[in-house]
Every structure is written in C-alpha cells, then in structure tokens.
Write a protein that holds these residues in place. Structure first.
Motif, PDB file in Angstrom:
ATOM      1  N   ALA A  43      11.242  61.676 111.152  1.00 41.21           N
ATOM      2  CA  ALA A  43       9.800  61.845 110.958  1.00 41.21           C
ATOM      3  C   ALA A  43       9.289  63.143 111.578  1.00 41.21           C
ATOM      4  CB  ALA A  43       9.053  60.643 111.537  1.00 41.21           C
ATOM      5  N   ALA A  44       9.925  63.596 112.652  1.00 42.01           N
ATOM      6  CA  ALA A  44       9.532  64.860 113.272  1.00 42.01           C
ATOM      7  C   ALA A  44       9.987  66.055 112.431  1.00 42.01           C
ATOM      8  CB  ALA A  44      10.130  64.963 114.678  1.00 42.01           C
ATOM      9  N   PHE A  45      11.018  65.852 111.621  1.00 39.83           N
ATOM     10  CA  PHE A  45      11.611  66.922 110.814  1.00 39.83           C
ATOM     11  C   PHE A  45      10.874  67.135 109.497  1.00 39.83           C
ATOM     12  CE2 PHE A  45      15.180  68.086 107.824  1.00 39.83           C
ATOM     13  CZ  PHE A  45      15.320  69.397 108.251  1.00 39.83           C
ATOM     14  N   LYS A  46      10.616  66.059 108.783  1.00 39.26           N
ATOM     15  CA  LYS A  46       9.965  66.104 107.461  1.00 39.26           C
ATOM     16  C   LYS A  46       9.124  64.850 107.285  1.00 39.26           C
ATOM     17  CE  LYS A  46      12.275  69.714 105.807  1.00 39.26           C
ATOM     18  NZ  LYS A  46      11.750  70.887 105.166  1.00 39.26           N
ATOM     19  N   PRO A  47       8.146  64.866 106.345  1.00 40.75           N
ATOM     20  CA  PRO A  47       7.436  63.623 106.026  1.00 40.75           C
ATOM     21  C   PRO A  47       8.454  62.557 105.605  1.00 40.75           C
ATOM     22  CG  PRO A  47       6.323  65.496 105.039  1.00 40.75           C
ATOM     23  CD  PRO A  47       7.632  66.004 105.594  1.00 40.75           C
ATOM     24  N   LEU A  48       8.282  61.343 106.146  1.00 38.10           N
ATOM     25  CA  LEU A  48       9.258  60.270 105.959  1.00 38.10           C
ATOM     26  C   LEU A  48       8.620  59.063 105.303  1.00 38.10           C
ATOM     27  CD1 LEU A  48      12.106  59.073 106.619  1.00 38.10           C
ATOM     28  CD2 LEU A  48      11.161  58.385 108.840  1.00 38.10           C
ATOM     29  N   ARG A  49       9.260  58.585 104.249  1.00 35.70           N
ATOM     30  CA  ARG A  49       8.897  57.316 103.612  1.00 35.70           C
ATOM     31  C   ARG A  49      10.105  56.409 103.758  1.00 35.70           C
ATOM     32  NH1 ARG A  49       4.806  57.877  99.125  1.00 35.70           N
ATOM     33  NH2 ARG A  49       4.483  60.097  98.795  1.00 35.70           N
ATOM     34  N   GLY A  50       9.873  55.113 103.792  1.00 35.81           N
ATOM     35  CA  GLY A  50      11.023  54.221 103.892  1.00 35.81           C
ATOM     36  C   GLY A  50      10.652  52.771 103.750  1.00 35.81           C
ATOM     37  N   VAL A  51      11.674  51.947 103.880  1.00 30.31           N
ATOM     38  CA  VAL A  51      11.560  50.493 103.884  1.00 30.31           C
ATOM     39  C   VAL A  51      12.458  49.979 105.001  1.00 30.31           C
ATOM     40  CG1 VAL A  51      10.994  50.228 101.439  1.00 30.31           C
ATOM     41  CG2 VAL A  51      13.392  50.258 102.134  1.00 30.31           C
ATOM     42  N   PHE A  52      12.117  48.812 105.531  1.00 30.33           N
ATOM     43  CA  PHE A  52      13.000  48.260 106.548  1.00 30.33           C
ATOM     44  C   PHE A  52      14.178  47.560 105.874  1.00 30.33           C
ATOM     45  CE2 PHE A  52       9.970  44.586 106.240  1.00 30.33           C
ATOM     46  CZ  PHE A  52      10.874  43.542 106.017  1.00 30.33           C
ATOM     47  N   GLY A  53      15.267  47.500 106.610  1.00 31.35           N
ATOM     48  CA  GLY A  53      16.462  46.812 106.128  1.00 31.35           C
ATOM     49  C   GLY A  53      16.729  45.562 106.940  1.00 31.35           C
ATOM     50  N   ASN A  54      17.747  44.826 106.551  1.00 33.23           N
ATOM     51  CA  ASN A  54      18.029  43.547 107.185  1.00 33.23           C
ATOM     52  C   ASN A  54      18.455  43.659 108.655  1.00 33.23           C
ATOM     53  OD1 ASN A  54      20.342  44.571 105.484  1.00 33.23           O
ATOM     54  ND2 ASN A  54      21.450  43.050 106.683  1.00 33.23           N
ATOM     55  N   ILE A  55      18.906  44.829 109.128  1.00 33.30           N
ATOM     56  CA  ILE A  55      19.298  44.959 110.535  1.00 33.30           C
ATOM     57  C   ILE A  55      18.179  45.556 111.390  1.00 33.30           C
ATOM     58  CG2 ILE A  55      21.751  45.163 109.949  1.00 33.30           C
ATOM     59  CD1 ILE A  55      20.364  48.200 111.436  1.00 33.30           C
ATOM     60  N   ASP A  56      17.082  45.962 110.776  1.00 35.42           N
ATOM     61  CA  ASP A  56      16.032  46.658 111.508  1.00 35.42           C
ATOM     62  C   ASP A  56      15.192  45.715 112.367  1.00 35.42           C
ATOM     63  OD1 ASP A  56      16.621  49.311 110.756  1.00 35.42           O
ATOM     64  OD2 ASP A  56      15.750  48.943 108.784  1.00 35.42           O
ATOM     65  N   ASP A  57      14.798  46.210 113.541  1.00 34.16           N
ATOM     66  CA  ASP A  57      14.058  45.408 114.507  1.00 34.16           C
ATOM     67  C   ASP A  57      12.562  45.371 114.177  1.00 34.16           C
ATOM     68  OD1 ASP A  57      12.968  47.842 115.375  1.00 34.16           O
ATOM     69  OD2 ASP A  57      14.170  47.904 117.203  1.00 34.16           O
ATOM     70  N   ILE A  58      11.823  44.681 115.020  1.00 35.19           N
ATOM     71  CA  ILE A  58      10.396  44.467 114.785  1.00 35.19           C
ATOM     72  C   ILE A  58       9.610  45.777 114.794  1.00 35.19           C
ATOM     73  CG2 ILE A  58       9.810  44.010 117.210  1.00 35.19           C
ATOM     74  CD1 ILE A  58       8.372  42.121 114.191  1.00 35.19           C
ATOM     75  N   ALA A  59      10.027  46.749 115.593  1.00 38.65           N
ATOM     76  CA  ALA A  59       9.316  48.034 115.636  1.00 38.65           C
ATOM     77  C   ALA A  59       9.413  48.745 114.284  1.00 38.65           C
ATOM     78  CB  ALA A  59       9.882  48.919 116.748  1.00 38.65           C
ATOM     79  N   ILE A  60      10.583  48.768 113.707  1.00 31.82           N
ATOM     80  CA  ILE A  60      10.772  49.406 112.393  1.00 31.82           C
ATOM     81  C   ILE A  60      10.071  48.587 111.313  1.00 31.82           C
ATOM     82  CG2 ILE A  60      12.489  50.023 110.634  1.00 31.82           C
ATOM     83  CD1 ILE A  60      14.315  50.834 113.056  1.00 31.82           C
ATOM     84  N   ARG A  61      10.161  47.267 111.418  1.00 29.96           N
ATOM     85  CA  ARG A  61       9.501  46.397 110.429  1.00 29.96           C
ATOM     86  C   ARG A  61       7.984  46.530 110.489  1.00 29.96           C
ATOM     87  NH1 ARG A  61      13.003  41.702 108.626  1.00 29.96           N
ATOM     88  NH2 ARG A  61      15.079  42.415 109.184  1.00 29.96           N
ATOM     89  N   SER A  62       7.452  46.880 111.640  1.00 27.71           N
ATOM     90  CA  SER A  62       5.995  47.065 111.734  1.00 27.71           C
ATOM     91  C   SER A  62       5.562  48.439 111.207  1.00 27.71           C
ATOM     92  CB  SER A  62       5.506  46.867 113.174  1.00 27.71           C
ATOM     93  OG  SER A  62       6.012  47.869 114.008  1.00 27.71           O
TER      94      SER A  62
END
Length: 163
Positions: A43-62
C-alpha cells in the motif's frame, strides 16, 4: 490506460523483486491470503485493491472485503479469493457471475496460475498463482496486464525465483 500488477497467496512473504516487477504499474491488486507484513509495504508502494483470503486475520478482513466489485477504466471487475474458474465457479459467486457477469473475474486460493476465457459468459478469468513460499506450488508467479477503455491487454506472466 491502467497498468495492473496482480498478486495472490503471499502468505506473509513478499519477495523484494515484486517492487521491481510492479514499478511501472498504476495499481496493485491482491487476490487474498496476504498473511502478515504484506499489506503495508504494498500500500505504501502503489494504490492497493484486494480481498481477504481464508488465512487472513481480523485486521486484514476489516480492511478488505471478501468480494470486491469495481470498475477499472470501462471494465467491470469481480475479485474474490475462492471463486473457482469457468465451468467450476464457487457457490459463493455463482449466482452473481451468472446473473451479472463481470468482464474480468479474478481469484486466488488454488496456487495455480490460470488465465481462461469463459466463452459462454464472455468474461476473462485470471488467477495469478501464488507469490509466497507457503503451499505446494513449485514456481512463484505474478501477472502484469493493462486495461484501456474496455480492453484487457498486454498480459505478462512473471516467474519469481524458486521457493
């Protein structure tokens, strides 16, 4: 025109060469399973879009949704981590895909690089494979491509050094 760097399944490992390969990109899209310590540098490098995956924690899911539907240039994009592929779409996305097909459908999860055109629905499916070191894949991969108006073009597969 937008140049996109597409990555998935980093599982907490972000190869430094990603920054070189995505240097000319306007945006980075991550198809889930970020793992720790991946979101901030991307995110610091370029604009970032994404989706969370099944291993991602609550911070990423939020921070990222399970499904992300958006427009890039004039292309309707649907991104999700576990979505299947043409002929074998996941139940989670099947009704959306058949009732209102996107022009570009992006998934991760399988660790299998796959680019397929769904002739029936007239959509392009892309799974960039896995860029991390966790999983059964033998080659780590990224994809770079361009979107101009309603055209998806100049798709490049990038192989990273071995696991």
């Amino acid at each position: 025109m937008k140049k996109i760097g597409l990555i998935s399944d980093t599982h907490g490992f972000l190869d430094e060469s990603v920054f070189k390969h995505f240097e000319s990109c306007d945006e980075i899209w991550h198809a889930g399973d970020f793992g720790p310590n991946v979101v901030a540098p991307l995110a610091a490098f370029k604009p970032l879009r994404g989706v969370f995956g099944n291993i991602d924690d609550i911070a990423i899911r939020s921070e990222f949704p399970e499904q992300n539907r958006f427009s890039c240039e004039e292309v309707d994009v649907l991104m999700t981590h576990i979505g299947g592929y043409p002929g074998k779409y996941s139940a989670l996305v099947k009704s959306d895909i058949y009732t209102k097909p996107p022009k570009l459908f992006i998934t991760g999860h399988s660790h299998i690089l796959k680019v397929m055109f769904d002739e029936k629905l007239k959509l392009l499916h892309i799974n960039p494979g896995a860029a991390g070191k966790h999983g059964w894949h033998k080659v780590r991969t990224l994809i770079r491509f361009c979107i101009t108006d309603e055209n998806i073009h100049t798709l490049e597969v990038i192989e990273l050094s071995g696991r």
